[in-house]
Write a protein that holds these residues in place. Structure first.
Motif, PDB file in Angstrom:
ATOM      1  N   GLY A 196       0.814  -1.206   0.000  1.00  0.00           N
ATOM      2  CA  GLY A 196       0.000   0.000   0.000  1.00  0.00           C
ATOM      3  C   GLY A 196       0.847   1.256   0.000  1.00  0.00           C
ATOM      4  O   GLY A 196       0.553   2.219  -0.723  1.00  0.00           O
ATOM      5  N   PHE A 197       1.904   1.249   0.799  1.00  0.00           N
ATOM      6  CA  PHE A 197       2.794   2.407   0.892  1.00  0.00           C
ATOM      7  C   PHE A 197       3.503   2.676  -0.431  1.00  0.00           C
ATOM      8  O   PHE A 197       3.489   3.799  -0.945  1.00  0.00           O
ATOM      9  N   VAL A 198       4.118   1.657  -1.002  1.00  0.00           N
ATOM     10  CA  VAL A 198       4.884   1.828  -2.239  1.00  0.00           C
ATOM     11  C   VAL A 198       3.971   2.207  -3.401  1.00  0.00           C
ATOM     12  O   VAL A 198       4.262   3.148  -4.160  1.00  0.00           O
ATOM     13  N   THR A 199       2.852   1.505  -3.542  1.00  0.00           N
ATOM     14  CA  THR A 199       1.943   1.752  -4.667  1.00  0.00           C
ATOM     15  C   THR A 199       1.402   3.176  -4.654  1.00  0.00           C
ATOM     16  O   THR A 199       1.471   3.894  -5.659  1.00  0.00           O
ATOM     17  N   THR A 200       0.879   3.615  -3.517  1.00  0.00           N
ATOM     18  CA  THR A 200       0.268   4.945  -3.464  1.00  0.00           C
ATOM     19  C   THR A 200       1.317   6.056  -3.458  1.00  0.00           C
ATOM     20  O   THR A 200       1.061   7.139  -3.992  1.00  0.00           O
ATOM     21  N   THR A 201       2.487   5.803  -2.902  1.00  0.00           N
ATOM     22  CA  THR A 201       3.561   6.799  -2.964  1.00  0.00           C
ATOM     23  C   THR A 201       3.911   7.106  -4.414  1.00  0.00           C
ATOM     24  O   THR A 201       4.037   8.279  -4.811  1.00  0.00           O
ATOM     25  N   LEU A 202       4.065   6.069  -5.209  1.00  0.00           N
ATOM     26  CA  LEU A 202       4.394   6.252  -6.618  1.00  0.00           C
ATOM     27  C   LEU A 202       3.267   6.967  -7.359  1.00  0.00           C
ATOM     28  O   LEU A 202       3.511   7.879  -8.153  1.00  0.00           O
ATOM     29  N   ILE A 203       2.028   6.566  -7.108  1.00  0.00           N
ATOM     30  CA  ILE A 203       0.891   7.185  -7.797  1.00  0.00           C
ATOM     31  C   ILE A 203       0.781   8.669  -7.458  1.00  0.00           C
ATOM     32  O   ILE A 203       0.574   9.512  -8.345  1.00  0.00           O
ATOM     33  N   TYR A 204       0.935   9.016  -6.178  1.00  0.00           N
ATOM     34  CA  TYR A 204       0.734  10.397  -5.759  1.00  0.00           C
ATOM     35  C   TYR A 204       1.915  11.313  -6.110  1.00  0.00           C
ATOM     36  O   TYR A 204       1.739  12.525  -6.229  1.00  0.00           O
ATOM     37  N   CYS A 205       3.107  10.731  -6.272  1.00  0.00           N
ATOM     38  CA  CYS A 205       4.283  11.562  -6.558  1.00  0.00           C
ATOM     39  C   CYS A 205       4.565  11.710  -8.047  1.00  0.00           C
ATOM     40  O   CYS A 205       5.176  12.696  -8.467  1.00  0.00           O
ATOM     41  N   ILE A 206       4.153  10.722  -8.846  1.00  0.00           N
ATOM     42  CA  ILE A 206       4.408  10.772 -10.287  1.00  0.00           C
ATOM     43  C   ILE A 206       3.243  11.476 -10.966  1.00  0.00           C
ATOM     44  O   ILE A 206       2.101  11.087 -10.795  1.00  0.00           O
ATOM     45  N   GLY A 207       3.545  12.482 -11.746  1.00  0.00           N
ATOM     46  CA  GLY A 207       2.480  13.163 -12.472  1.00  0.00           C
ATOM     47  C   GLY A 207       2.701  14.656 -12.559  1.00  0.00           C
ATOM     48  O   GLY A 207       3.440  15.253 -11.758  1.00  0.00           O
ATOM     49  N   ALA A 208       2.044  15.260 -13.523  1.00  0.00           N
ATOM     50  CA  ALA A 208       2.238  16.686 -13.784  1.00  0.00           C
ATOM     51  C   ALA A 208       1.701  17.552 -12.658  1.00  0.00           C
ATOM     52  O   ALA A 208       2.280  18.599 -12.338  1.00  0.00           O
ATOM     53  N   MET A 209       0.592  17.140 -12.041  1.00  0.00           N
ATOM     54  CA  MET A 209      -0.016  17.981 -11.011  1.00  0.00           C
ATOM     55  C   MET A 209       0.902  18.157  -9.806  1.00  0.00           C
ATOM     56  O   MET A 209       0.924  19.231  -9.192  1.00  0.00           O
ATOM     57  N   ALA A 210       1.654  17.112  -9.463  1.00  0.00           N
ATOM     58  CA  ALA A 210       2.580  17.216  -8.336  1.00  0.00           C
ATOM     59  C   ALA A 210       3.650  18.255  -8.617  1.00  0.00           C
ATOM     60  O   ALA A 210       3.995  19.075  -7.751  1.00  0.00           O
ATOM     61  N   VAL A 211       4.174  18.244  -9.841  1.00  0.00           N
ATOM     62  CA  VAL A 211       5.232  19.197 -10.210  1.00  0.00           C
ATOM     63  C   VAL A 211       4.666  20.596 -10.423  1.00  0.00           C
ATOM     64  O   VAL A 211       5.152  21.578  -9.847  1.00  0.00           O
ATOM     65  N   LEU A 212       3.619  20.703 -11.254  1.00  0.00           N
ATOM     66  CA  LEU A 212       3.025  22.014 -11.553  1.00  0.00           C
ATOM     67  C   LEU A 212       2.472  22.682 -10.301  1.00  0.00           C
ATOM     68  O   LEU A 212       2.658  23.885 -10.091  1.00  0.00           O
ATOM     69  N   GLY A 213       1.779  21.897  -9.482  1.00  0.00           N
ATOM     70  CA  GLY A 213       1.197  22.456  -8.263  1.00  0.00           C
ATOM     71  C   GLY A 213       2.251  22.959  -7.303  1.00  0.00           C
ATOM     72  O   GLY A 213       2.102  24.035  -6.703  1.00  0.00           O
ATOM     73  N   SER A 214       3.337  22.218  -7.166  1.00  0.00           N
ATOM     74  CA  SER A 214       4.414  22.631  -6.265  1.00  0.00           C
ATOM     75  C   SER A 214       5.114  23.875  -6.790  1.00  0.00           C
ATOM     76  O   SER A 214       5.470  24.780  -6.016  1.00  0.00           O
ATOM     77  N   LEU A 215       5.318  23.941  -8.109  1.00  0.00           N
ATOM     78  CA  LEU A 215       5.924  25.131  -8.702  1.00  0.00           C
ATOM     79  C   LEU A 215       5.026  26.349  -8.509  1.00  0.00           C
ATOM     80  O   LEU A 215       5.500  27.451  -8.200  1.00  0.00           O
ATOM     81  N   GLN A 216       3.728  26.161  -8.692  1.00  0.00           N
ATOM     82  CA  GLN A 216       2.778  27.260  -8.499  1.00  0.00           C
ATOM     83  C   GLN A 216       2.817  27.749  -7.052  1.00  0.00           C
ATOM     84  O   GLN A 216       2.806  28.955  -6.787  1.00  0.00           O
ATOM     85  N   SER A 217       2.859  26.811  -6.114  1.00  0.00           N
ATOM     86  CA  SER A 217       2.921  27.180  -4.698  1.00  0.00           C
ATOM     87  C   SER A 217       4.172  27.983  -4.384  1.00  0.00           C
ATOM     88  O   SER A 217       4.123  28.973  -3.657  1.00  0.00           O
TER      89      SER A 217
END
Length: 234
Positions: free
Chosen positions: A101-122
């Motif tokens: 559960g930890f590995v699967t959801t960590t990868l899903i939540y960290c990989i993707g454009a929203m994680a990068v774009l949202g953090s840059l916007q913040s």
């Protein structure tokens, strides 16, 4: 607050995970069907992201180089070890469910454009609308994942906070170093490579093929670096 959006995102994962754990225990048949639906959704999401790039040769090169780096760094084993330690912490009897559960959801939540774009916007604008949207999506999916994969989902909030927090804190420097045009192209390449990794996660969830997605994570860094390298080359 630069880290506010990231904090909200982590809190949403924890809240969704707790809600998922409090749901009545689902029958095995329901769990299997739900996981299949999630797996298919993740695969479709990955395909939509992977097609963002117009230069697929670069994407392939990044995956090859990133895979070699990931194998040498043994990232997958490191994440699995961390998941195992969490499993011992919560006393799950060594079933492997917490780690999964930890590995699967960590990868899903960290990989993707929203994680990068949202953090840059913040970091650059002190605006958190993208991460608020991501928080809603992650929180909802955490309910489903926690109800099927267990308490390990909650712990994924920690790497999400660290990963997105680092990007948010470094956002201004990143923008100054690369400029808007190059930064947008970097995000495009990151999205394409991330999409392929998300397809791999979907295959894992569907139990079609075990893909060591964690060992491919350096490909995302390679994708970002490929843009300035190609600009210098040209």
């Amino acid at each position: 607050m630069v880290l506010w959006g990231t904090a909200v995102n982590a809190a949403a994962i924890i809240a969704g995970g707790l809600l998922g754990l409090l749901l009545p225990k689902l029958k095995d048949g329901i769990k299997e069907t739900v996981m299949q639906g999630l797996g298919l959704s993740v695969v479709v999401l990955g395909f939509s992201m992977a097609l963002k790039s117009d230069n697929f040769l670069v994407v392939i090169a990044c995956l090859v180089a990133g895979g070699i780096a990931g194998e040498l760094l043994r990232i997958d084993k490191g994440l699995q070890w961390l998941g195992t330690q969490l499993e011992r912490l919560v006393g799950n009897g060594g079933s492997g469910k917490v780690a999964t559960g930890f590995v699967t959801t960590t990868l899903i939540y960290c990989i993707g454009a929203m994680a990068v774009l949202g953090s840059l916007q913040s970091g650059m604008e002190q605006e958190h609308s993208i991460l608020y949207t991501k928080s809603m999506l992650d929180g909802f999916s955490a309910v489903i994942f926690a109800s099927t994969l267990g308490v390990g989902v909650l712990f994924s909030a920690i790497p999400v906070f660290i990963y997105q927090g680092i990007i948010a804190l470094a956002a201004t420097w990143i923008a100054l170093a690369f400029g808007d045009v190059m930064l947008n192209e970097m995000i495009t390449q990151i999205t394409a490579v991330g999409g392929i990794l998300i397809i791999g996660i979907g295959l894992n969830v569907l139990e079609i093929k075990k893909v060591n997605v964690a060992n491919l994570l350096p490909a995302i860094v390679m994708a970002a670096l490929s843009v300035p390298v190609m600009a210098l080359w040209n």
